[in-house]
Each structure stands twice: as C-alpha cells, then as structure tokens.
Design an enzyme around this catalytic site. Structure first.
Site, PDB file in Angstrom:
ATOM      1  N   ARG A 112      49.986  67.091  39.982  1.00 16.53           N
ATOM      2  CA  ARG A 112      48.488  67.760  40.602  1.00 16.53           C
ATOM      3  C   ARG A 112      48.114  68.745  39.525  1.00 16.53           C
ATOM      4  O   ARG A 112      46.575  69.136  39.831  1.00 16.53           O
ATOM      5  CB  ARG A 112      49.048  68.654  41.635  1.00 16.53           C
ATOM      6  N   GLU A 137      45.753  66.444  37.577  1.00 13.45           N
ATOM      7  CA  GLU A 137      44.804  65.956  38.504  1.00 13.45           C
ATOM      8  C   GLU A 137      43.605  66.987  38.632  1.00 13.45           C
ATOM      9  O   GLU A 137      42.625  66.567  38.604  1.00 13.45           O
ATOM     10  CB  GLU A 137      45.179  65.510  39.829  1.00 13.45           C
ATOM     11  N   SER A 163      41.647  78.666  23.537  1.00 11.08           N
ATOM     12  CA  SER A 163      43.023  78.553  22.839  1.00 11.08           C
ATOM     13  C   SER A 163      44.022  78.655  23.799  1.00 11.08           C
ATOM     14  O   SER A 163      44.193  79.213  24.886  1.00 11.08           O
ATOM     15  CB  SER A 163      43.199  79.685  21.862  1.00 11.08           C
TER      16      SER A 163
END
Length: 149
Positions: free
Chosen positions: A90, A93, A116
C-alpha cells in the site's frame, strides 16, 4: 555453519521481543534513538555498533551469534523488502499514485532536485479519528539539488 546475517538477526529480534512482550518503543528507549530508526535498525536496515547490539542483546536475552550479527553491515533495498506484504504494497501504491505530484511540488518549491533518504527522518504516530484511527507518517528529508557541471 554460516553466520547469521542482519535480516536473520532481525527475525530473532522480533521473536525475542514478542516472547518478552516488549514494544518497539521500549527498545528505542534502550538505544535512546527514535522509534522508526530503531525498528528499522533492529530489522537489519540501519547500522548498529557493538555497544548498541550488546544493549539489545541484554534486554532481549539474545545469544552471542545474534548479537554479533546485529552489528554486521545493514541490508537495504529490495533484499530487505517483501513487496507482497500488505503495508509495504500500500505504501508503494501511494507512491505510484502521488509520486509524480510530489516530484512536481518539490521541483516547484525547491528547484530541480530530490528529497534525501540519507539525511532523513520518519515519524510514525496513531491519530485518533471518530471514523477510525489513522496512521500518520511524517517524512522529512533534506533537499538535494541536482548538480550541474
């Protein structure tokens, strides 16, 4: 017999932590480090020195081989990641959906560069909500402009 690697030592830490009923926060307090960094380190993805490994070994009752493995070089990236694990999936995603937008917003606000992941912190907290508690992640990374030469 081969020595334990950092990821195997991390699995030993999880088993010992659970067996002792300890929290990641208690282990972070032992090392006097942040919750997220400590959890990442004990799972094998951040460096631990011998003193830190000994502290954790003492608190969790780890054997000498596991303690030694905790101060081996960290394992990062794909080798340490299970992309099928639901939380990891997730998060990937979310980056797939919002990554381009974040790139554009960073570029607009800071210029051509990146955030960074080395000079970086990540905070985790539970956020109460009447519709169901929420997971709040706060990422903070130094802006690094692309070098022109």
């Amino acid at each position: 017999m081969d020595r334990l690697d950092r990821l195997e030592a991390g699995r030993e830490v999880v088993a010992a932590k659970d067996a002792k009923g300890m929290s990641w926060q208690q282990l972070a307090d032992t090392l006097e480090r942040s919750l997220v960094w400590t959890t990442s380190a004990l799972l094998g993805q951040q460096p631990l020195d011998a003193e830190q490994a000994q502290k954790i070994g003492g608190v969790l009752g780890l054997d000498d081989e596991t303690v030694a493995a905790l101060s081996a070089p960290p394992v990062r990236g794909e080798a340490a990641l299970d992309p099928t694990e639901p939380v990891t999936y997730r998060l990937q995603e979310a980056l797939q959906v919002y990554g381009s937008a974040l790139h554009e917003l960073i570029r607009e606000e800071f210029g051509d560069g990146i955030m960074s992941a080395i000079d970086f912190s990540l905070e985790f907290e539970r956020e109460p909500d009447p519709k169901g508690d929420r997971v709040k992640l706060t990422w903070s990374g130094k802006f690094l402009p692309y070098k022109v030469w």
